[in-house]
Design a protein around this motif. Structure first.
Motif, mmCIF file in Angstrom:
data_model
loop_
_atom_site.group_PDB
_atom_site.id
_atom_site.type_symbol
_atom_site.label_atom_id
_atom_site.label_comp_id
_atom_site.label_asym_id
_atom_site.label_seq_id
_atom_site.Cartn_x
_atom_site.Cartn_y
_atom_site.Cartn_z
ATOM 1 N N ASP A 147 0.817 -1.213 0.000
ATOM 2 C CA ASP A 147 0.000 0.000 0.000
ATOM 3 C C ASP A 147 0.852 1.265 0.000
ATOM 4 O O ASP A 147 0.455 2.290 -0.553
ATOM 5 C CB ASP A 147 -0.935 0.000 1.207
ATOM 6 N N SER A 148 2.019 1.182 0.603
ATOM 7 C CA SER A 148 2.882 2.352 0.743
ATOM 8 C C SER A 148 3.416 2.860 -0.595
ATOM 9 O O SER A 148 3.823 4.016 -0.698
ATOM 10 C CB SER A 148 4.052 2.041 1.681
ATOM 11 N N LYS A 202 1.816 1.751 -3.781
ATOM 12 C CA LYS A 202 0.817 1.534 -4.830
ATOM 13 C C LYS A 202 0.442 2.848 -5.501
ATOM 14 O O LYS A 202 0.193 3.850 -4.831
ATOM 15 C CB LYS A 202 -0.411 0.856 -4.223
#
Length: 123
Positions: free
Chosen positions: A61-62, A64
């Motif tokens: 997520d960091s 994306k």
């Protein structure tokens, strides 16, 4: 069995871009590949993985929406395009390959590592 050599790290201002490359040699056939990073005093973070065919990718997520992993099997090379870099992206970046049959999206399946390349993002 697998040798990995990263290149392309360096110093960049916030909002800038870098492209990392990873040249693979040895028994690389059908292995998934990925990128990890480790900042000072932090655990190694799995940030991107790609299947052997290149058809499937996985991102933390960091990163994306900012980072893109790709591979050129004819050149035995994996890339990490990093856009809109931020100071929190500062870390040593490691290329990795899975064990035979390993899954591109599972960090525990990665068993071969490069020596790492430093990426520093200034604010």
């Amino acid at each position: 069995q697998v040798q990995l050599v990263e290149s392309g790290g360096g110093l960049v201002q916030a909002g800038g871009s870098l492209r990392l490359s990873c040249a693979a040699s040895g028994r690389t056939f059908t292995r998934a590949m990925g990128w990890f990073r480790q900042a000072p005093a932090k655990e190694r973070e799995f940030i991107a993985g790609i299947s052997w065919s290149g058809d499937n990718t996985h991102y933390a997520d960091s990163v994306k929406g900012r980072f893109t992993i790709s591979r050129d099997n004819a050149k035995n090379t994996v890339y990490l395009q990093m856009d809109n870099l931020q100071p929190e992206d500062t870390a040593v970046y490691y290329c990795a390959a899975t064990q035979a049959g390993g899954r591109f999206y599972l960090k525990y399946d990665y068993g071969f590592w490069g020596q790492g390349t430093q990426v520093t993002v200034s604010s």
